[in-house]
Design an enzyme around this catalytic site. Structure first.
Site, PDB file in Angstrom:
ATOM      1  CG  ASP A  38      -1.978  -0.996   1.207  1.00 56.73           C
ATOM      2  OD1 ASP A  38      -2.109  -1.654   0.167  1.00 56.73           O
ATOM      3  OD2 ASP A  38      -2.677  -1.143   2.222  1.00 56.73           O
ATOM      4  CE  LYS A 117      -2.164  -6.398  -9.971  1.00 54.44           C
ATOM      5  NZ  LYS A 117      -0.988  -6.959  -9.351  1.00 54.44           N
ATOM      6  CB  CYS A 408      -0.803 -21.566  38.643  1.00 53.48           C
ATOM      7  SG  CYS A 408       0.246 -22.857  37.962  1.00 53.48           S
TER       8      CYS A 408
HETATM    9  S1  IVH Z   1      -2.785  -9.273 -17.172  1.00 59.55           S
HETATM   10  C1  IVH Z   1      -1.022  -7.425 -20.768  1.00 59.55           C
HETATM   11  N1  IVH Z   1      -4.034 -10.712 -15.370  1.00 59.55           N
HETATM   12  O1  IVH Z   1      -0.160  -8.283 -12.056  1.00 59.55           O
HETATM   13  C2  IVH Z   1      -1.636  -8.016 -19.550  1.00 59.55           C
HETATM   14  N2  IVH Z   1      -1.938  -9.780 -14.798  1.00 59.55           N
HETATM   15  O2  IVH Z   1       0.541  -5.535 -11.410  1.00 59.55           O
HETATM   16  C3  IVH Z   1      -0.847  -7.821 -18.330  1.00 59.55           C
HETATM   17  N3  IVH Z   1      -1.205 -10.334 -12.528  1.00 59.55           N
HETATM   18  O3  IVH Z   1       2.321  -7.933 -14.481  1.00 59.55           O
HETATM   19  C4  IVH Z   1      -1.120  -8.699 -17.225  1.00 59.55           C
HETATM   20  N4  IVH Z   1      -2.931 -11.572 -11.994  1.00 59.55           N
HETATM   21  O4  IVH Z   1       2.205 -10.114 -13.050  1.00 59.55           O
HETATM   22  C5  IVH Z   1      -2.940  -9.987 -15.653  1.00 59.55           C
HETATM   23  N5  IVH Z   1      -5.234 -12.009 -13.900  1.00 59.55           N
HETATM   24  C6  IVH Z   1      -4.155 -11.303 -14.177  1.00 59.55           C
HETATM   25  C7  IVH Z   1      -3.126 -11.118 -13.247  1.00 59.55           C
HETATM   26  C8  IVH Z   1      -2.035 -10.344 -13.600  1.00 59.55           C
HETATM   27  C9  IVH Z   1      -1.773 -11.099 -11.585  1.00 59.55           C
HETATM   28  C10 IVH Z   1       0.071  -9.626 -12.345  1.00 59.55           C
HETATM   29  C11 IVH Z   1       0.986  -9.662 -13.540  1.00 59.55           C
HETATM   30  C12 IVH Z   1       1.100  -8.221 -13.902  1.00 59.55           C
HETATM   31  C13 IVH Z   1       0.918  -7.575 -12.600  1.00 59.55           C
HETATM   32  C14 IVH Z   1       0.607  -6.101 -12.681  1.00 59.55           C
END
Ligand code: IVH
Length: 673
Positions: A38, A117, A408
Site C-alpha cells: 500500500d 489478480k 499459577c
Molecule cells: S494481465 C497485458 N491478469 O499483475 C496483460 N496480470 O501488477 C498484463 N497479474 O504484471 C497482465 N494476476 O504479473 C494480468 N489475472 C491477471 C493477473 C495479472 C496477476 C500480475 C501480472 C502483472 C501484474 C501487474
C-alpha cells in the site's frame, strides 16, 4: 515513512524516487522490502502527481511508466513485451477508467472479463510443438531471466500441452497457502530461515538453483502469445484445454460481465472471497473481453489500455514487535502473543498477533524491537510471519521465555512444541481460586498461592464452590496447616459465604464482567439462581451489556453451571437485598448518584483517602451512579483529587461538574461504610 500524499519540493521528489527505486529493487529481487504494498503504491502515486505538474524535472530512474518500477532485468528477450497493469483503488476510479476507455473507443466496451489478480510473479513459458522449452521471468518487461530449472516444481504448468503448438503461455507463479506452510516446514527442517510471505517465497524459490530440498509452486495462466484473436474469456478456456491451470478452477473464477455495473459486482464478490481463497490475491483485474476492443485500445509502454487492476488493501504490513506476552489457555497451554506497534491492515488496527509457540519464535529468529511482517485476512487471527533482518539497528533484544507458568507460577512442561503448565487444566483451578480469594473478590485471608496449589493438589478443591465444603479434618491433613491456621481459614471462608452476591459472582471470573458489571448484574437479578437462569435477552437489559457481550456471558454461565449449582445449594452469596428499582437504593430512598456517570481521577483525600479505585467505583455504583474510567461527553460528574491531570482538563473543556473528594464524600455520606 514519507508523506506520500504530496511532494512539496524537488528534494522531496528525488527522495521519494530513491525510496521507490530501492523498494522496487528489493521487491522484485526476493520480495523483501521495508515498504508495504500500500505504501509503495501511495509513493508511486505521489511521484506521478509531482511529475504531472513538473514534467521538466522527471528523473531518469523514476519508477513511473516502467514495468517492475524499472527494477528488474534479464538476458532473455521477450518476443512481445510483458506488460504490467495500471491500478485503480476504488469503485469510482474504476468507473471513470472504464468511461475513459469507452470514450477512446468511441463505443461501449463489448463485455468485460473480471478475474483475480494473483499475488505472485509473472512468467512466460515457451512451448515448441507442445513441449515446454523455457521458463522466463518478466524482468523489466523487455527481457527476463531464464528460470527453466524451476519449471518441474511448478504445478499447473504442463511439460507437454494437449496439442503440439508453438506458443508462449503467460501467467503468474505463486505459493498457495498450503505450499507456503509446507515450504517453511521444509526450510526450517534444513536450518534455513522461513519465508516472510508467499510472494517472497515464490520469488526466492524461482531463482534458487542448488537447493537440497524441493519447494512446489503453482502456475495460473492468464495470457498467451500465439493464440491471438480470441476474446479473453475464450482464451482462458483455450489455455485450460491445453492443460494449463487457470483461475477457472477456483471460487474466484474469471467471469464475463456485460456491463461495468456487473463488473463492479464481480469485483466485490472476488474481494469478499479473498480471505477464504487458498492463495493470495492483491487485487481484481478487469479486462475488456473482446479481441477487437483490445486491439483498438492498444497498449502504452508499461501497461495495456484495455485492462486495469483494482487494487485491494495489502494483507501483509510491516510494523514493530514491541513485546511478547505469554497467556495461559483453559487447558494450560502457554501461548506467546506479539504486542505490536498498532498497524492498520485492511481497515482494522492490529495490536496483537499470534506467535504460535516458543519453537516458532526461535525458528523465525524474532527479536523485540524487530520490524516484522504481520499478516491479517478476514477473520483470521493476525500472525507475525518474519522479521526484516536488514532493518535491524542493533538495539533489538532477545525475547524472554517464561521459566514458570505465568498464571499459577508452577513449572512448565516444555517437552512438546506447545508449552504447557504442568498442572494442565488444573492450572486454571489454582488461578481461579487465587482470583476468587483475592481482596477485591471474596477476600479470604490465608488462601494465597501456595495454599490454593495445596488444595488443588490434594483434590480437595477443583473450583470456587468447593471452598465452602472444606472440613477442619481435611485442612488439618495438609502440610504446614496447624490448628490456628485451619480455624482462621475456615473463619474467613465462613465470612466469604455471607459476602454479597456481586462479590461472589465477581469471584467466578466470568469473561466480560469485571467488578462494576458484577455489581450491576447482581443488582439486576437479585440472586445467583436468577443469574443462572438468565438468557441473552435478559442479560442485555443490564446497563452496559450489549447483544455481543450478553452472548459471551451466557456461554460462560453455561460453562460454569455446575459451579453455580453448587454455590446455590450451599447458600453462598445470598446476603443481598432485593434488587433496587432504578434510581432508588435498596430502602427505596432516591440514590444520590441516580443518572450520574462518574469518573474518578487523582488521589483521594479525607474520608475517601483509603479507598482503592475499585472501592471508589463500588461506592459510586452503590450510590446509584455509573462508574467509568474515561471522561467523555456522557460523563456528568468528575471526582478530582490531588494531582488530577488530563481528565480534569477534559472535564473542564466539556463543562462536566467537578467535585473534590470531600464534597463527593458529603454527597454519598450514607453509602460510606
Ligand atoms: S494481465 C497485458 N491478469 O499483475 C496483460 N496480470 O501488477 C498484463 N497479474 O504484471 C497482465 N494476476 O504479473 C494480468 N489475472 C491477471 C493477473 C495479472 C496477476 C500480475 C501480472 C502483472 C501484474 C501487474
Amino acid at each position: 515513512m514519507k508523506d506520500a500524499a504530496s511532494l512539496a519540493s524537488p528534494a522531496a521528489y528525488a527522495d521519494a524516487v530513491a525510496t521507490a527505486v530501492q523498494a522496487a529493487a528489493a521487491y522484485y529481487a526476493d520480495g523483501t522490502t521495508p515498504l508495504g504494498d500500500d505504501e509503495y503504491d501511495a509513493l508511486v502515486r505521489a511521484i506521478e502527481s509531482y511529475e504531472a505538474v513538473h514534467p521538466d524535472q522527471v528523473l531518469p530512474d523514476s519508477p513511473t511508466g516502467k514495468v517492475a518500477g524499472g527494477a528488474a532485468g534479464g538476458d532473455v528477450p521477450h518476443s512481445v513485451p510483458m506488460l504490467s497493469l495500471e491500478n485503480v483503488f476504488s469503485a469510482e476510479e474504476l468507473e471513470s477508467w472504464a468511461a475513459g476507455l469507452e470514450r477512446r473507443l468511441g463505443r461501449p466496451v463489448d463485455g468485460w472479463c473480471v478475474e483475480p489478480k494473483l499475488d505472485g510473479l509473472a512468467v512466460a513459458a515457451r512451448y515448441r510443438s507442445g513441449r515446454l522449452q523455457q521458463l522466463i521471468t518478466r524482468g523489466d518487461g523487455l527481457a527476463g531471466e531464464d528460470i527453466s530449472h524451476a519449471a518441474n516444481a511448478v504445478l499447473g504448468l504442463p511439460q507437454q500441452l494437449a496439442e503440439p503448438l508453438d506458443v508462449e503461455l503467460r501467467g503468474e507463479v505463486l505459493l498457495t497457502q498450503d505450499q507456503f506452510d509446507r515450504a517453511n516446514e521444509v526450510r526450517t527442517a534444513h536450518g534455513a530461515t522461513p519465508f516472510a510471505n508467499p510472494r517472497n517465497g515464490a520469488a526466492g524459490t524461482l531463482r534458487a538453483k542448488d537447493r537440497p530440498y524441493r519447494i512446489e509452486l503453482t502456475f495460473f495462466a492468464y495470457g498467451a502469445v500465439g493464440l491471438d484473436d480470441l476474446a479473453h474469456t475464450a482464451l482462458l478456456e483455450r489455455l485450460a484445454e491445453l492443460g494449463a491451470n487457470t483461475a477457472a478452477t477456483t471460487a474466484a473464477h474469471p467471469q464475463h460481465c456485460a456491463t461495468v455495473e456487473k463488473a463492479q459486482q464481480r469485483v466485490d464478490e472476488i474481494a469478499a472471497l479473498r480471505a477464504a481463497l487458498p492463495f493470495g490475491i492483491d487485487g481484481v483485474v478487469i479486462k475488456a473481453d473482446s479481441a477487437a476492443d483490445q486491439q483498438q485500445a492498444g497498449s502504452g509502454s508499461r501497461a495495456p489500455r484495455w485492462a486495469i487492476a483494482r487494487k485491494l488493501p495489502a494483507q501483509y504490513k510491516v510494523t514493530r514487535l514491541l513485546d511478547v506476552e505469554w497467556n495461559v489457555g483453559r487447558t494450560g497451554i502457554i501461548a506467546p502473543r506479539a504486542v505490536l506497534e498498532p498497524v492498520l491492515i485492511d481497515g482494522v488496527t492490529v495490536t496483537y498477533a499470534t506467535l504460535h509457540n516458543p519453537a516458532d519464535i526461535t525458528r523465525r529468529g524474532l527479536l523485540i524491537g524487530d520490524q516484522v511482517f504481520v499478516y491479517r485476512a478476514g477473520d483470521v487471527i493476525p500472525r507475525v510471519e518474519a522479521p526484516l533482518v536488514d532493518q535491524r539497528t542493533g538495539d533489538e533484544k532477545p525475547i524472554a521465555f517464561p521459566d514458570a507458568c505465568p498464571r499459577c507460577g508452577d513449572a512448565i512442561d516444555a517437552s512438546e512444541q506447545r508449552w504447557r503448565c504442568v498442572r494442565g487444566r488444573s492450572c486454571q483451578a489454582v488461578a481461579s481460586i487465587r482470583y476468587a480469594a483475592s481482596r477485591d473478590q471474596l477476600d479470604i485471608e490465608g488462601l494465597g498461592g501456595t495454599r490454593a496449589v495445596q488444595l488443588v493438589d490434594a483434590d480437595l478443591v477443583a473450583d470456587v464452590a468447593d471452598l465452602f465444603t472444606l472440613t477442619r479434618e481435611q485442612l488439618l491433613g495438609l502440610d504446614r496447616m496447624g490448628e490456628t491456621s485451619t480455624d482462621n481459614l475456615l473463619g474467613a471462608i465462613e465470612v466469604a459465604r455471607n459476602a454479597p452476591l456481586h462479590r461472589v459472582f465477581c469471584a467466578l471470573g466470568v469473561r466480560g464482567t469485571g467488578r462494576t458489571m458484577s455489581r450491576r448484574i447482581a443488582a439486576h437479578f437479585g440472586s445467583m439462581a436468577a443469574i443462572r437462569a438468565a438468557d441473552a435477552d435478559t442479560l442485555a437489559d443490564v446497563d452496559g451489556i450489549g447483544a455481543e457481550k450478553a452472548k459471551v456471558i451466557v456461554a460462560e454461565l453455561a460453562d460454569l453451571a455446575p459451579v453455580l449449582d453448587k454455590l446455590i445449594a450451599l447458600n453462598v452469596g445470598t446476603a443481598v437485598a432485593e434488587p433496587a428499582a432504578a434510581g432508588q437504593d435498596a430502602d427505596g430512598a432516591a440514590s444520590p448518584l441516580a443518572g450520574e456517570a462518574v469518573v474518578v481521577t487523582g488521589s483521594m483525600t479525607g474520608l475517601l483517602a483509603a479507598l482503592s479505585r475499585n472501592e471508589m467505583n463500588e461506592l459510586i455504583e452503590r450510590a446509584g451512579g455509573k462508574a467509568s474510567s474515561a471522561v467523555s461527553k456522557r460523563t456528568t460528574l468528575l471526582v478530582a483529587g490531588d494531582k488530577a491531570g488530563s481528565k480534569r482538563i477534559k472535564a473542564e473543556d466539556l463543562g462536566v461538574r467537578i467535585l473534590s473528594p470531600e464534597d463527593f464524600a458529603d454527597l454519598v455520606a450514607s453509602y460510606l461504610v
